[in-house]
Design a protein around this motif. Structure first.
Motif, PDB file in Angstrom:
ATOM      1  N   SER A 144      10.463   0.582  -3.062  1.00  5.29           N
ATOM      2  CA  SER A 144      10.103  -0.517  -3.933  1.00  5.29           C
ATOM      3  C   SER A 144      10.654  -0.073  -5.490  1.00  5.29           C
ATOM      4  CB  SER A 144       8.712  -0.834  -4.260  1.00  5.29           C
ATOM      5  OG  SER A 144       7.848  -1.316  -3.245  1.00  5.29           O
ATOM      6  N   SER A 145      10.861   1.297  -5.650  1.00  2.00           N
ATOM      7  CA  SER A 145      11.467   1.739  -7.048  1.00  2.00           C
ATOM      8  C   SER A 145      13.054   1.341  -7.022  1.00  2.00           C
ATOM      9  CB  SER A 145      11.468   3.288  -7.062  1.00  2.00           C
ATOM     10  OG  SER A 145      12.063   3.981  -5.923  1.00  2.00           O
ATOM     11  N   LEU A 146      13.453   0.817  -5.843  1.00  2.00           N
ATOM     12  CA  LEU A 146      15.044   0.455  -6.063  1.00  2.00           C
ATOM     13  C   LEU A 146      15.187  -0.960  -6.183  1.00  2.00           C
ATOM     14  CD1 LEU A 146      16.360   2.541  -2.854  1.00  2.00           C
ATOM     15  CD2 LEU A 146      16.654   2.962  -5.137  1.00  2.00           C
ATOM     16  N   GLN A 147      14.129  -1.689  -6.389  1.00  2.00           N
ATOM     17  CA  GLN A 147      14.162  -3.124  -6.868  1.00  2.00           C
ATOM     18  C   GLN A 147      14.926  -3.564  -8.039  1.00  2.00           C
ATOM     19  OE1 GLN A 147      10.677  -5.401  -6.545  1.00  2.00           O
ATOM     20  NE2 GLN A 147      11.350  -7.284  -7.538  1.00  2.00           N
ATOM     21  N   PRO A 148      14.964  -2.600  -9.216  1.00  3.37           N
ATOM     22  CA  PRO A 148      15.702  -3.105 -10.277  1.00  3.37           C
ATOM     23  C   PRO A 148      17.010  -2.794 -10.227  1.00  3.37           C
ATOM     24  CG  PRO A 148      13.658  -1.775 -10.963  1.00  3.37           C
ATOM     25  CD  PRO A 148      13.667  -1.746  -9.350  1.00  3.37           C
ATOM     26  N   LEU A 149      17.476  -1.495  -9.334  1.00  3.29           N
ATOM     27  CA  LEU A 149      19.032  -1.376  -9.169  1.00  3.29           C
ATOM     28  C   LEU A 149      19.278  -2.321  -8.326  1.00  3.29           C
ATOM     29  CD1 LEU A 149      21.248   0.605  -8.853  1.00  3.29           C
ATOM     30  CD2 LEU A 149      20.243   1.299  -6.853  1.00  3.29           C
ATOM     31  N   ILE A 150      18.857  -2.864  -7.249  1.00  2.00           N
ATOM     32  CA  ILE A 150      19.158  -4.064  -6.495  1.00  2.00           C
ATOM     33  C   ILE A 150      19.318  -5.385  -7.314  1.00  2.00           C
ATOM     34  CG2 ILE A 150      18.982  -5.266  -4.205  1.00  2.00           C
ATOM     35  CD1 ILE A 150      17.458  -2.876  -3.108  1.00  2.00           C
ATOM     36  N   THR A 151      18.415  -5.589  -8.203  1.00  2.00           N
ATOM     37  CA  THR A 151      18.456  -6.783  -8.605  1.00  2.00           C
ATOM     38  C   THR A 151      19.639  -6.982  -9.742  1.00  2.00           C
ATOM     39  OG1 THR A 151      16.057  -7.104  -8.386  1.00  2.00           O
ATOM     40  CG2 THR A 151      17.022  -8.265 -10.072  1.00  2.00           C
ATOM     41  N   SER A 152      19.721  -5.924 -10.417  1.00  2.00           N
ATOM     42  CA  SER A 152      20.688  -5.779 -11.651  1.00  2.00           C
ATOM     43  C   SER A 152      22.149  -5.885 -10.845  1.00  2.00           C
ATOM     44  CB  SER A 152      20.753  -4.512 -12.393  1.00  2.00           C
ATOM     45  OG  SER A 152      20.691  -3.268 -11.599  1.00  2.00           O
ATOM     46  N   TRP A 153      22.215  -5.223  -9.598  1.00  2.00           N
ATOM     47  CA  TRP A 153      23.504  -5.336  -8.906  1.00  2.00           C
ATOM     48  C   TRP A 153      23.980  -6.650  -8.589  1.00  2.00           C
ATOM     49  CZ3 TRP A 153      24.703  -6.940  -4.090  1.00  2.00           C
ATOM     50  CH2 TRP A 153      25.837  -6.577  -3.529  1.00  2.00           C
ATOM     51  N   PHE A 154      22.759  -7.364  -8.144  1.00  2.00           N
ATOM     52  CA  PHE A 154      22.921  -8.792  -7.776  1.00  2.00           C
ATOM     53  C   PHE A 154      23.318  -9.606  -8.603  1.00  2.00           C
ATOM     54  CE2 PHE A 154      21.004 -12.793  -6.320  1.00  2.00           C
ATOM     55  CZ  PHE A 154      21.769 -12.951  -5.043  1.00  2.00           C
ATOM     56  N   GLU A 155      22.756  -9.690  -9.805  1.00  2.00           N
ATOM     57  CA  GLU A 155      22.895 -10.387 -10.934  1.00  2.00           C
ATOM     58  C   GLU A 155      24.226 -10.403 -11.561  1.00  2.00           C
ATOM     59  OE1 GLU A 155      19.349  -9.464 -13.369  1.00  2.00           O
ATOM     60  OE2 GLU A 155      18.153 -11.056 -12.503  1.00  2.00           O
ATOM     61  N   ALA A 156      24.797  -9.250 -11.287  1.00  2.00           N
ATOM     62  CA  ALA A 156      26.057  -9.045 -11.755  1.00  2.00           C
ATOM     63  C   ALA A 156      27.193  -9.630 -11.009  1.00  2.00           C
ATOM     64  CB  ALA A 156      26.538  -7.631 -11.870  1.00  2.00           C
ATOM     65  N   MET A 172       0.972  -1.060   0.068  1.00  2.00           N
ATOM     66  CA  MET A 172       0.077  -0.026  -0.095  1.00  2.00           C
ATOM     67  C   MET A 172       0.957   1.244  -0.074  1.00  2.00           C
ATOM     68  SD  MET A 172      -2.816  -1.080   2.584  1.00  2.00           S
ATOM     69  CE  MET A 172      -3.515   0.439   2.915  1.00  2.00           C
ATOM     70  N   PHE A 173       1.963   1.003   0.342  1.00  2.00           N
ATOM     71  CA  PHE A 173       2.968   2.353   0.976  1.00  2.00           C
ATOM     72  C   PHE A 173       4.029   2.391  -0.009  1.00  2.00           C
ATOM     73  CE2 PHE A 173       0.562   2.518   4.654  1.00  2.00           C
ATOM     74  CZ  PHE A 173       0.282   4.029   5.067  1.00  2.00           C
ATOM     75  N   GLY A 174       4.191   1.376  -1.069  1.00  2.00           N
ATOM     76  CA  GLY A 174       5.205   1.253  -2.238  1.00  2.00           C
ATOM     77  C   GLY A 174       6.582   1.083  -1.452  1.00  2.00           C
ATOM     78  N   VAL A 175       6.781  -0.087  -0.373  1.00  2.00           N
ATOM     79  CA  VAL A 175       7.826  -0.356  -0.020  1.00  2.00           C
ATOM     80  C   VAL A 175       7.962  -1.843   0.035  1.00  2.00           C
ATOM     81  CG1 VAL A 175       8.204   1.825   1.149  1.00  2.00           C
ATOM     82  CG2 VAL A 175       7.117  -0.076   2.365  1.00  2.00           C
ATOM     83  N   MET A 176       9.376  -2.492   0.533  1.00  2.00           N
ATOM     84  CA  MET A 176       9.673  -3.477   0.747  1.00  2.00           C
ATOM     85  C   MET A 176      10.731  -4.071   1.653  1.00  2.00           C
ATOM     86  SD  MET A 176      11.729  -4.145  -2.969  1.00  2.00           S
ATOM     87  CE  MET A 176      13.319  -2.943  -3.029  1.00  2.00           C
ATOM     88  N   SER A 177      10.581  -5.234   2.047  1.00  2.00           N
ATOM     89  CA  SER A 177      11.917  -5.608   2.828  1.00  2.00           C
ATOM     90  C   SER A 177      12.716  -6.453   2.000  1.00  2.00           C
ATOM     91  CB  SER A 177      11.291  -6.492   3.955  1.00  2.00           C
ATOM     92  OG  SER A 177      10.387  -6.042   4.860  1.00  2.00           O
ATOM     93  N   VAL A 178      13.919  -6.057   2.118  1.00  2.00           N
ATOM     94  CA  VAL A 178      15.192  -6.610   1.196  1.00  2.00           C
ATOM     95  C   VAL A 178      15.850  -7.637   2.308  1.00  2.00           C
ATOM     96  CG1 VAL A 178      17.337  -6.210  -0.324  1.00  2.00           C
ATOM     97  CG2 VAL A 178      15.392  -4.548  -0.218  1.00  2.00           C
ATOM     98  N   LYS A 179      16.139  -8.940   1.840  1.00  2.00           N
ATOM     99  CA  LYS A 179      16.801  -9.817   2.771  1.00  2.00           C
ATOM    100  C   LYS A 179      17.953 -10.467   1.940  1.00  2.00           C
ATOM    101  CE  LYS A 179      14.282 -12.619   5.102  1.00  2.00           C
ATOM    102  NZ  LYS A 179      13.413 -13.684   5.583  1.00  2.00           N
ATOM    103  N   LEU A 180      18.968 -10.329   2.329  1.00  2.00           N
ATOM    104  CA  LEU A 180      20.355 -10.807   1.910  1.00  2.00           C
ATOM    105  C   LEU A 180      20.901 -11.875   2.751  1.00  2.00           C
ATOM    106  CD1 LEU A 180      21.762  -7.451   0.769  1.00  2.00           C
ATOM    107  CD2 LEU A 180      21.243  -9.337  -0.853  1.00  2.00           C
TER     108      LEU A 180
END
Length: 221
Positions: free
Chosen positions: A177-189, A152-160
């Motif tokens: 939540s807008s940071l999800q693509p950035l975190i995902t691309s960094w992780f996949e690299a 509802m508030f456009g946020v998420m929990s990130v677990k590493l």
């Protein structure tokens, strides 16, 4: 880098600074504050120059401030409910409720992270704040979780999940939540960081062919 030592310094009555030299660095910050934080940074700069602590670049989303008050204080409610049989628990429930909200406020203020080319710097905690600096190659799993309120508030929990002994899991609450693509691309690299033993049977494989660690997304209903 193999584990080569362990240092532990008592800090008054507020806790201690524990520092283990491994590929991952976990630094519990003393709640007393003061010079402690600066000394921790200075030690890292001397002992592990490749792990320079820098200013965080991303923090818990401002949109999540309302979640501090909207999340139901379940434990405090259960303690207060016992007050119908034992009135003392009404007072205990009120104390637990205040502690719960103080804990949430402190955790919101401390949550932060910084992504670098080959490593990540994470900070989490409320009364005991932990700064984790670890190599990207050490990460095993990235997981995004969203409760109904978080969506509802456009946020998420990130677990590493970090490869350690034992496995270490760091959770960052209420990241935008807008940071999800950035975190995902960094992780996949991460595949760029994988090193293959030239004497192994897989030495002929290209580095890019190495499987990336798992990526999971969980949305609670």
């Amino acid at each position: 880098m193999p584990k080569i030592g362990h240092l532990c310094f008592p800090i008054a009555f507020f806790g201690h600074f524990q520092y283990t030299l491994t590929d991952q660095e976990r630094i519990p910050h003393s709640p007393s504050g003061g010079d402690f934080h600066g000394k921790a940074h200075e030690l890292i700069a001397i002992m592990l120059p490749e792990f320079q602590l820098r200013s965080m670049t991303h923090y818990a989303s401002p949109k999540a401030k309302k979640l501090i008050w909207l999340r139901p204080p379940i434990f405090a409610s259960l303690v207060a409910a016992i007050g119908f049989w034992k009135p003392l628990f009404f007072i205990l429930g009120a104390i637990v409720l205040v502690f719960t909200y103080i804990n949430r406020i402190r955790e919101y203020r401390h949550t932060a992270f910084r992504l670098e080319d080959t490593h990540v710097q994470l900070r989490s905690g409320a009364f005991t704040v932990e700064t984790l600096v670890t190599k990207r190659a050490k990460l095993l799993e990235l997981q995004f979780e969203r409760s109904l309120l978080q969506r509802m508030f456009g946020v998420m929990s990130v677990k590493l999940t970090n490869r350690a002994h034992p496995v270490h899991i760091t959770t960052l609450l209420d990241i935008d939540s807008s940071l999800q693509p950035l975190i995902t691309s960094w992780f996949e690299a991460r595949t760029k960081d994988v090193e293959i033993d030239p004497h192994s049977q897989y030495s002929s494989l290209k580095q890019e062919a190495c499987p990336i660690p798992s990526y999971v997304e969980v949305n609670s209903k």
